[in-house]
Motif scaffolding. Structure first.
Motif, PDB file in Angstrom:
ATOM      1  N   ASP A  74       0.746  -1.165   0.208  1.00  0.00           N
ATOM      2  CA  ASP A  74       0.068  -0.619   0.137  1.00  0.00           C
ATOM      3  C   ASP A  74       0.872   1.304  -0.195  1.00  0.00           C
ATOM      4  OD1 ASP A  74      -2.499  -1.623   0.084  1.00  0.00           O
ATOM      5  OD2 ASP A  74      -2.014  -1.625   2.455  1.00  0.00           O
ATOM      6  N   GLN A 461     -10.569   0.510   0.230  1.00  0.00           N
ATOM      7  CA  GLN A 461     -10.542   0.126  -1.361  1.00  0.00           C
ATOM      8  C   GLN A 461      -8.940   1.458  -1.895  1.00  0.00           C
ATOM      9  OE1 GLN A 461     -13.639   0.063  -1.183  1.00  0.00           O
ATOM     10  NE2 GLN A 461     -12.894  -2.113  -0.937  1.00  0.00           N
ATOM     11  N   VAL A 501      -3.557   5.905  -3.558  1.00  0.00           N
ATOM     12  CA  VAL A 501      -3.997   4.384  -3.348  1.00  0.00           C
ATOM     13  C   VAL A 501      -4.785   3.739  -4.043  1.00  0.00           C
ATOM     14  CG1 VAL A 501      -2.881   1.976  -2.386  1.00  0.00           C
ATOM     15  CG2 VAL A 501      -1.772   3.801  -2.352  1.00  0.00           C
ATOM     16  N   TYR A 502      -5.449   2.819  -4.729  1.00  0.00           N
ATOM     17  CA  TYR A 502      -6.846   2.194  -5.441  1.00  0.00           C
ATOM     18  C   TYR A 502      -6.481   0.613  -4.958  1.00  0.00           C
ATOM     19  CZ  TYR A 502     -10.588   0.611  -7.068  1.00  0.00           C
ATOM     20  OH  TYR A 502     -11.856  -0.275  -7.137  1.00  0.00           O
ATOM     21  N   LYS A 503      -7.390  -0.226  -4.706  1.00  0.00           N
ATOM     22  CA  LYS A 503      -6.839  -1.680  -3.681  1.00  0.00           C
ATOM     23  C   LYS A 503      -8.582  -2.121  -4.582  1.00  0.00           C
ATOM     24  CE  LYS A 503      -4.522  -3.688  -0.765  1.00  0.00           C
ATOM     25  NZ  LYS A 503      -3.686  -4.062   0.202  1.00  0.00           N
ATOM     26  N   SER A 506      -7.873  -7.028  -2.049  1.00  0.00           N
ATOM     27  CA  SER A 506      -7.007  -7.131  -1.301  1.00  0.00           C
ATOM     28  C   SER A 506      -5.592  -7.227  -1.342  1.00  0.00           C
ATOM     29  CB  SER A 506      -7.115  -8.358   0.568  1.00  0.00           C
ATOM     30  OG  SER A 506      -7.508  -9.261  -0.317  1.00  0.00           O
ATOM     31  N   ASN A 507      -5.390  -7.842  -2.319  1.00  0.00           N
ATOM     32  CA  ASN A 507      -4.102  -8.334  -2.650  1.00  0.00           C
ATOM     33  C   ASN A 507      -3.538  -7.394  -4.024  1.00  0.00           C
ATOM     34  OD1 ASN A 507      -5.612  -9.787  -4.463  1.00  0.00           O
ATOM     35  ND2 ASN A 507      -4.094 -11.460  -5.023  1.00  0.00           N
ATOM     36  N   SER A 509      -2.362  -3.626  -5.921  1.00  0.00           N
ATOM     37  CA  SER A 509      -2.802  -2.264  -5.690  1.00  0.00           C
ATOM     38  C   SER A 509      -2.608  -1.798  -6.264  1.00  0.00           C
ATOM     39  CB  SER A 509      -2.018  -1.362  -4.274  1.00  0.00           C
ATOM     40  OG  SER A 509      -0.984  -1.556  -4.236  1.00  0.00           O
ATOM     41  N   TYR A 511      -1.823   2.801  -7.916  1.00  0.00           N
ATOM     42  CA  TYR A 511      -0.972   3.633  -7.231  1.00  0.00           C
ATOM     43  C   TYR A 511      -0.862   4.896  -8.153  1.00  0.00           C
ATOM     44  CZ  TYR A 511       3.968   2.569  -7.170  1.00  0.00           C
ATOM     45  OH  TYR A 511       5.640   2.416  -8.279  1.00  0.00           O
ATOM     46  N   THR A 551       1.845  -0.727 -10.084  1.00  0.00           N
ATOM     47  CA  THR A 551       0.628  -0.902  -9.233  1.00  0.00           C
ATOM     48  C   THR A 551       1.395  -2.177  -8.754  1.00  0.00           C
ATOM     49  OG1 THR A 551      -0.758  -2.869 -10.194  1.00  0.00           O
ATOM     50  CG2 THR A 551       1.193  -2.534 -11.789  1.00  0.00           C
ATOM     51  N   TRP A 553       1.318  -6.135  -6.125  1.00  0.00           N
ATOM     52  CA  TRP A 553       0.329  -7.460  -6.889  1.00  0.00           C
ATOM     53  C   TRP A 553       1.187  -8.748  -6.133  1.00  0.00           C
ATOM     54  CZ3 TRP A 553      -5.098  -7.256  -7.557  1.00  0.00           C
ATOM     55  CH2 TRP A 553      -5.053  -5.786  -8.910  1.00  0.00           C
TER      56      TRP A 553
END
Length: 736
Positions: A74, A461, A501-503, A506-507, A509, A511, A551, A553
């Motif tokens: 994040d 998110q 940051v946008y998620k 959950s795993n 992001s 940015y 990004t 992951w």
């Protein structure tokens, strides 16, 4: 006779290692805080220390500094953490070796200051003064070791909001080993080709339930593969003690010592006709063993106090005093007088005898809280530092001046300061005398700063990462010529960090990030060089801006992290000369720009298959080099367009692991005019380990497997250093 009396000779490593086992501690006043016994709105998760398996430790989840207020997933910027297991498995014994595993970083050299020590370039910008140890700036000319390291954190992109002055391309943070709450011990013995011998120990002992001590030590002695006259010899010691383990109030006192005694190497000169280093035998050495040497020391004492004011609020105070020395005479195989074209080389000596002293006090307050529906993970702090450097180089009798006719005076007629290009003799009987030069440089840097960081979680998110820092910076430089009227640059500057940051899950992001850096005159004063001069003492800092879209992951049950980023770093007020005489005037009118792409992977694809590495593309352009230069549109020196690094291992059985590494750099230019360069190269390494018994392991490393001849440190105009050839080491490790 020109015999230089050396303070430590090669072969004295073992004696010095055992004789130097002394513990130094520093007592400082801890901040006093009172805590209210009230329930926290947000609970900070507890930190536990436990053994990590390979599939876990290849991928790091958080950075060590409280300034990083979110997990790496994040965090809206490129951060690479090189873990201890990669350092060990790859056979790294120095910071230079460690950085080879990370794309986007190249190594540099210089004529003076820190010619053969640590000078990393990150994303095209010199980061020599942007190295930190446990979050505190580590100044002075050094060649850093790995025996006391848990990891190396590389933060990429302008980051003065995190680190203060400099950090145009990024910064390094070296994370030290500290006492743990369980007893363990280990030792390793390494033997290898090129007369390699290395011994390390790591001992941790709990004295009581709340007190533990740890001792790391190292002795190392080796030649350099493919460079017959070049040697490295060093020893180090790092004791530490922690009080209050598991308690709200904790204190750690630590000391670090490293001594080196090397034969320095400036490599090979350029052939001005071809633009590449000269085509001579790989082991051709232009230094003089009767004159050249390099000895360094580093001594650091640190006192760190932490207090948990609340379950979710901690204050930390760190005080550090360090003293480092850099003493050398090294031969620069100079080609600037046209001798190489005639088949000869002028042995131009470069010298330094410098002492650097630094005192730093840093306080951080960090934790978590809520304001309405917003969750905050924050950090705030202040830092005060004073750095003093004194350099008094050497002088020679008779005086050595640049020779333009080495083809006539080579050999005894030039006191062996001129030699042949193809067949120099390192043992030539140079017989000048050496004394201290009347010229000296004395610099002092004082700085005070304050900073605040906050990760604001709006929804599961969406989050925003904010940071701001203010620095008050004052540097003075004094030489024999300036006398009691030192040159001075005093400035203050703000720097910022903003990321969104946008998620989507959950795993993963996505940015965007904007960050800045400030580079004032005299930034490299801590390395003993006088960058504050009459032509720049009144200039404001250079400003660097960064834009990044990326990004991250976590895949395969969150055991593998993949990252991708595109970025632009730009400096629109670079210092450039406005006169053909570069000593007369400078202005902030230049422009430099780096556009890039970075991909990385760290972690495990399966329980047996582990990977660490990445790829970086850098389009680094000198947009405007000022009115007196003709380098507009040229590439940055020492910045490859393409770089690739990969380290990967596979656990064949629970006792047998096979692995290897690959490194690729495309062409790198040695000078801003792009007329001198070192060619592209591939390098491959291999590793095999076998767990003989529960507490005994063996590891075989073969470095530069194909014996590739390549150059790891191109330098403007004069030379490029030759990277080590193929070597092999066998390490036996013991745990108890």
């Amino acid at each position: 006779m020109g015999v230089l009396v050396r303070r430590a000779g090669r072969g004295s490593v073992a004696e010095a290692f055992f004789a130097g086992s002394a513990l130094a501690t520093m007592m400082v006043s801890a901040p006093v805080a009172t805590a209210a016994a009230e329930e926290a709105t947000v609970v900070l998760p507890p930190v536990s220390v436990q053994e990590k398996s390979a599939e876990d430790s290849y991928k790091q989840k958080t950075a060590s500094s409280p300034k990083f207020t979110a997990p790496l997933l994040d965090t809206p910027r490129s951060v690479t953490i090189i873990p201890e297991i990669v350092i060990q498995q790859s056979g790294a014994t120095s910071l230079t070796d460690v950085l080879r595993t990370t794309p986007g970083i190249t190594l540099g050299s210089g004529e003076g200051g820190n010619p053969v020590g640590d000078r990393p370039f990150i994303r095209g910008f010199d980061a020599m003064t942007d190295t930190f140890v446990d979050g505190v700036r580590d100044t002075g000319s050094q060649s850093r070791e790995v025996f006391n390291l848990e990891s190396v954190e590389v933060s990429k992109g302008p980051g003065s909001s995190y680190t203060g002055r400099g950090s145009a391309g990024g910064s390094l943070n070296l994370v030290s080993k500290t006492p743990k709450a369980n007893d363990f011990g280990g030792a390793s013995v390494t033997f290898g080709t090129d007369d390699t011998k290395r011994l390390t120990t790591d001992l941790n002992k709990t004295v009581t339930d709340t007190i533990a001590v740890r001792l790391n030590a190292m002795a190392h002695d080796a030649d350099v593969a493919g460079r017959d006259e070049v040697t490295v010899s060093r020893w180090g010691l790092a004791p530490s003690i922690t009080f209050g383990l598991g308690r709200p109030l904790r204190a750690t006192l630590s000391y670090y010592h490293l001594s080196t005694d090397d034969m320095p190497d400036y490599g090979l000169p350029y052939n001005q006709a071809t633009g590449k280093p000269v085509d001579v035998d790989r082991d051709t050495f232009y230094g003089l063993t009767t004159r050249d040497f390099r000895e360094t020391t580093a001594d650091t004492g640190t006192a760190q106090f932490e207090y948990d004011i609340l379950q979710n609020l901690t204050v930390r105070n760190t005080t550090r005093y360090s003293r480092s020395t850099n003493d050398y005479i090294v031969t620069n195989p100079d080609d600037s007088a046209g001798n190489v074209a005639k088949g000869y080389v002028w042995r131009s000596p470069k010298t330094r005898d410098s002492i650097n002293r630094t005192l730093v006090n840093q306080t951080d307050l960090y934790g978590t809280t809520n304001t309405g529906f917003l969750a905050h993970s924050f950090s705030a702090g202040a830092e005060f530092s004073r750095e003093k450097t004194y350099n008094n180089p050497y002088a020679f009798t008779p005086a050595i001046t640049r020779a333009t006719n080495c083809n006539v005076t080579a050999g005894a007629a030039s006191n062996y300061n001129c030699t042949t290009l193809a067949n120099p003799n390192p043992d030539d009987p140079w017989n000048g005398t050496i004394s201290k030069s009347p010229n000296f440089t004395r610099t002092r840097v004082e700085s005070a700063s304050a900073y605040v960081f906050d990760t604001v979680t709006i929804t599961p998110q969406w989050s925003i990462n904010l940071g701001v820092r203010y620095d008050d910076y004052d540097v003075k430089a004094e030489t024999q010529a300036t006398g009691n009227n030192p040159l001075r640059n005093k400035s203050n500057f703000w720097n910022y960090q903003t990321g969104i940051v946008y998620k989507p899950v959950s795993n993963g992001s996505i940015y965007v990030n904007y960050g800045t850096s400030s580079n004032p005159s005299g930034t490299d004063a801590g390395e003993g060089t006088q960058s504050v001069a009459l032509n720049n003492k009144d200039l404001d800092p250079e400003d660097i801006k960064s834009y990044e879209l990326g990004t991250k992951w976590e895949l395969f049950q969150n055991k593998l992290m993949l990252t991708a980023a595109i970025f632009r770093n730009e400096k629109t007020n670079a210092r450039v000369s406005t006169s053909t005489d570069s000593t007369l005037s400078q202005e902030l009118i230049g422009e430099q720009r780096v556009d890039g792409v970075e991909l990385s992977a760290s972690g495990s694809i399966t329980e047996q298959w582990h990977v660490f590495g990445g790829y970086t593309y850098l389009d680094a352009e000198i947009v405007d080099d000022g009115p007196t230069a003709s380098n507009d549109g040229k590439r940055f020196p020492n910045t490859p367009r393409h770089s690739f690094n990969l380290w990967s291992t596979y656990d064949v059985t629970k006792d047998v692991t096979l692995g290897g590494g690959a490194t690729y750099f495309s062409r790198r230019y040695g000078n801003p005019a792009n007329t001198l360069y070192v060619p592209s190269f591939w390098r491959f390494d291999a590793m095999a380990s076998y767990q003989v018994a529960e507490n005994v392991g063996l590891r075989l490393n073969v470095l530069n497997l194909t014996n590739e001849r390549y150059y790891d440190k191109p330098y403007t105009t004069h030379f490029a250093t030759v990277a080590p050839g193929r070597s092999a080491t066998l390490t036996a490790s013991f745990n108890f």
